[in-house]
Design an enzyme around this catalytic site. Structure first.
Site, short mmCIF file in Angstrom:
data_model
loop_
_atom_site.label_atom_id
_atom_site.label_comp_id
_atom_site.label_asym_id
_atom_site.label_seq_id
_atom_site.Cartn_x
_atom_site.Cartn_y
_atom_site.Cartn_z
N GLU A 1 78.52 72.96 26.09
CA GLU A 1 79.40 72.44 25.04
C GLU A 1 78.86 72.80 23.65
OE1 GLU A 1 82.26 71.44 24.75
OE2 GLU A 1 82.36 70.22 22.95
N LYS B 1 80.95 74.96 20.92
CA LYS B 1 81.24 74.48 19.56
C LYS B 1 80.86 75.55 18.55
CE LYS B 1 83.46 71.95 20.04
NZ LYS B 1 83.93 71.30 21.23
N HIS C 1 66.35 84.28 35.16
CA HIS C 1 67.08 85.18 36.06
C HIS C 1 67.96 86.15 35.28
CE1 HIS C 1 65.66 82.95 39.51
NE2 HIS C 1 65.98 81.83 38.87
N ASN D 1 109.12 76.93 21.71
CA ASN D 1 107.73 76.92 22.22
C ASN D 1 107.81 77.18 23.71
OD1 ASN D 1 106.74 76.18 19.77
ND2 ASN D 1 106.03 74.16 20.39
N GLY D 2 106.83 77.92 24.24
CA GLY D 2 106.82 78.17 25.68
C GLY D 2 106.96 79.65 25.97
N ARG E 1 97.23 72.42 15.00
CA ARG E 1 97.43 72.96 16.35
C ARG E 1 97.02 74.43 16.44
NH1 ARG E 1 101.56 69.88 19.33
NH2 ARG E 1 102.08 71.74 20.51
N LYS F 1 94.96 74.06 19.02
CA LYS F 1 94.47 72.74 19.40
C LYS F 1 94.96 72.36 20.78
CE LYS F 1 92.44 68.80 18.95
NZ LYS F 1 90.98 68.81 19.19
N GLU G 1 83.26 78.61 18.71
CA GLU G 1 84.62 78.33 18.25
C GLU G 1 84.75 78.37 16.74
OE1 GLU G 1 85.30 74.39 20.26
OE2 GLU G 1 87.22 75.32 20.72
N CYS H 1 101.86 76.75 19.20
CA CYS H 1 103.10 76.67 18.42
C CYS H 1 103.50 75.23 18.15
CB CYS H 1 104.23 77.34 19.17
SG CYS H 1 103.90 79.04 19.61
N TRP I 1 102.03 80.69 17.37
CA TRP I 1 100.75 81.21 17.86
C TRP I 1 101.14 82.33 18.81
CZ3 TRP I 1 97.92 81.49 22.50
CH2 TRP I 1 96.53 81.62 22.36
C1 AGP Z 1 87.60 72.31 22.39
O1 AGP Z 1 86.76 72.40 21.28
C2 AGP Z 1 88.52 73.41 22.56
N1 AGP Z 1 89.27 73.69 21.41
C3 AGP Z 1 89.22 73.62 23.88
O2 AGP Z 1 88.27 74.17 24.72
C4 AGP Z 1 89.87 72.39 24.57
O3 AGP Z 1 88.89 71.50 24.98
C5 AGP Z 1 90.71 72.87 25.76
O4 AGP Z 1 91.73 73.71 25.31
C6 AGP Z 1 91.28 71.74 26.57
O5 AGP Z 1 92.14 70.95 25.81
P1 AGP Z 1 92.61 69.53 26.28
O6 AGP Z 1 91.41 68.67 26.37
O7 AGP Z 1 93.56 69.10 25.22
O8 AGP Z 1 93.27 69.70 27.62
#
Ligand code: AGP
Length: 599
Positions: A472, A476, A495, A100-101, A27, A594, A479, A2, A74
């Site tokens: 990672e 990527k 395994h 927010n929250g 975000r 984000k 996502e 949010c 969100w």
């Molecule tokens: C990364 O591509 C992601 N969108 C997500 O996993 C992110 O790294 C995670 O939410 C942690 O965020 P931060 O580094 O802002 O704490």
């Protein structure tokens, strides 16, 4: 997650609010809304979808008013739809709030308020605020907000207006809120991005601050209603850094910014073969390092474990912040906790930090966003200085985090009185140039992406320090392309995951020079034998790699410690090109945010 934006000043608020919401789009959100006050009249528009779906300039032509608040939501409580979108109003449609929250005791409060005849329209926890403030309001908005907050259990970045008052009242607890101080105008936002168009003077509100904002003045109080002062800070980055600069997407721009980002994280930190960091802990007492983080930052932490253990010979544990916070970890004052976070606002990471501090553990932050909550709570820190990262998929922050962790590993070694490897220091300084070589392969990688864009599954395999790179790479791809992908230590494949391998399964191998190169080669043989389609990232001219791989992405040779940084780039580009070729919204992937400010 949010986003909040608010304006009070002398200009028409509506267009400023829309521009601000667009700055917050990165975000991640699923609905949005705007409210403008004009001479005791309330204009409110909200709905599901993007800001462009909700905002039509013709609807805004007649909207006058110099006070307004806006929100991107969100969904947590209740589906993303018009009713649940913020802002929310009280029964009389006089008090308007955005939040927010999460309000943890919202069911209990809602029952009480419903008994008192408050009619709720939405399924959100946030609407509680509108009715609770209504209950206490008798002409003093700040007073009513203060009374309402005393009943709330949970987190909030709260913004409130009343149709008869020329002021905005805001409050925060564990959800960031920033004031932007302009000339006869003040902005309120959940992060600095929408404020930077107008001013670089900001105030970071602290937990339980309540601020009453007028167009050219503000006052801040605590929950006991005592006046407090907060420093005005100057933000150093500028608006150009949050523009796309000719790139199709922010993510692509940020991938290409990595050579510069690495230079920034290194700047001033290696001098005359010595690492300079300001880190607050006692080396003589240091038994163990515990790193907590989430998502991509957790992957960099895993690489950090390899680096710190190898270089400084201190044992390292890596935990998901969300797991650490609830598992009664046996950390103590002889441990050092490192929290890694691009945004510096991730709720779980913040909670892990608080948990560690409650046990007298010193905490070091590796954070990108200057002034973020985590950066202000840690005992000491290493800022990444990677510049704003707008694409939801983290790229330049990740490689910068790895470099910051490497600097930390070298720093500890130096503190222990051990000499640093001069070859490694030299190689570090030549790394930005090597990244440019990899980036030049973007079109070549796009051709591979074209071949695999319709695949439904991917495996990423690596070993040792490159196992987290495999994780990672898979993250990527998941996502932004919505293709199912798994990262595994290459030897673990036999395994279980080996059952998945057939001619439809693309397998990406990280096979650069190092202690496990030959081992990875054997794992490639195993996949080849089962007909998998092999894409290999390598720095070697190896005849076996050539024989076994369907596609090779050649990267410049480097030392093993630095290979995760180089090897990540082709994986970022592969994910990017696949998602882009599929026509997906690379910068705003579905369901993602984000900065994840709820647990
Ligand atoms: C990364 O591509 C992601 N969108 C997500 O996993 C992110 O790294 C995670 O939410 C942690 O965020 P931060 O580094 O802002 O704490």
């Amino acid at each position: 997650m949010c986003g909040i934006f608010g304006y009070i000043g002398e200009k028409e608020a509506a267009s400023i609010l829309v521009k601000g919401l667009k700055r917050l789009e990165y975000r991640g959100y699923d609905s949005a809304g705007i409210c403008v006050l004009n001479k005791n009249e309330v204009f409110l528009i909200k709905g599901k979808g993007s800001i462009n779906d909700i905002y039509h300039p013709e609807n805004f032509q007649d909207i006058k008013g110099t006070i307004g608040i806006a929100h991107t939501r969100w969904a947590t409580h209740g589906a993303p739809n018009e009713v649940n979108a913020h802002p929310h109003a009280d029964c009389k449609k006089e008090i308007i709030i955005i939040h927010n929250g999460i309000i943890e005791n919202y069911s209990a409060l809602r029952k009480i308020l419903e008994k008192e005849d408050h009619k709720f329209l939405s399924e959100t926890d946030s609407e509680i605020f509108a009715h609770l403030i209504e209950k206490f309001y008798s002409g003093n908005l700040e007073g009513a907000v203060s009374k309402a907050l005393k009943l709330i259990e949970g987190t909030f970045g709260l913004v409130v207006i009343h149709k008869n008052n020329e002021e905005i009242v805001v409050a925060k607890r564990s959800s960031p809120l920033i004031l932007g101080i302009g000339e006869n105008e003040i902005f309120i936002a959940s992060d600095a991005a929408p404020i930077m168009d107008y001013t670089n003077k900001v105030i970071y509100l602290e937990d339980d601050d309540i601020a009453t904002i007028k167009k050219s003045s503000y006052s801040i109080k605590n929950l006991k209603e005592e006046e407090i002062t907060r420093d005005v800070h100057e933000i150093k980055w500028n608006i150009d850094q949050i523009e796309k600069k000719g790139f199709k997407h922010f993510m692509l721009k940020e991938i290409f910014e990595q050579p510069e980002a690495l230079e920034n994280v290194l700047r001033g930190r290696i001098k005359e073969d010595l690492v300079k960091l300001t880190v607050d802990f006692d080396i003589n007492k240091l038994n163990r390092v515990v790193i907590t983080a989430c998502g991509t930052s957790w992957h960099s932490a895993l690489i950090g474990k390899h680096l710190i253990e190898k270089i400084s010979k201190i044992p390292v544990e890596v935990d998901y912040a969300s797991e650490f916070r609830y598992r009664n970890s046996l950390v103590n004052e002889n441990d050092l906790m490192i929290v890694v976070s691009q945004s510096g606002e991730t709720a779980d990471t913040l909670a892990a930090l608080k948990e560690a501090k409650s046990k007298n553990v010193k905490v070091l932050g590796i954070v990108n966003v200057v002034g973020s909550t985590i950066s202000r709570m840690v005992d000491s820190g290493i800022y990444l200085h990677a510049g704003p990262e707008i694409g939801v998929a983290s790229t330049k922050a990740f490689t910068s985090q790895v470099m910051a962790l490497l600097l930390f590993a070298l720093f500890i070694r130096q503190k222990k009185g051990l000499s640093l490897d001069k070859n490694l220091l030299e190689e570090i300084s030549s790394l930005p140039k090597k990244l440019i070589e990899v980036l030049n392969k973007s079109e070549e990688i796009k051709e591979i992406a074209e071949i695999f864009k319709s695949s439904t599954n991917f495996l990423y395999l690596g070993r040792g320090i490159n196992f987290p790179v495999a994780l990672e790479g898979a993250l990527k791809l998941k996502e932004i392309s919505y293709i199912h992908a798994e990262g595994y230590p290459a030897a673990e494949m036999k395994h279980g995951p080996i059952a998945l391998i057939d001619e439809n399964m693309p397998v990406v191998f990280l096979a650069t020079n190092g202690t496990v190169f030959e081992k990875v080669l054997s794992n490639i043989e195993e996949v080849r034998a089962r007909g998998g389609r092999i894409i290999t990232i390598t720095d070697r001219d190896d005849s076996n790699i050539k024989r076994l791989s369907d596609y090779i992405i050649k990267v410049p040779a480097t030392m093993e410690e630095l290979s995760p940084i180089i090897n990540s780039i082709p994986l970022q580009l592969l994910a990017y090109h696949i998602a882009d070729l599929k026509g997906l919204d690379v910068d705003r992937p579905r369901n993602l945010a984000k900065s994840v400010t709820v647990e």
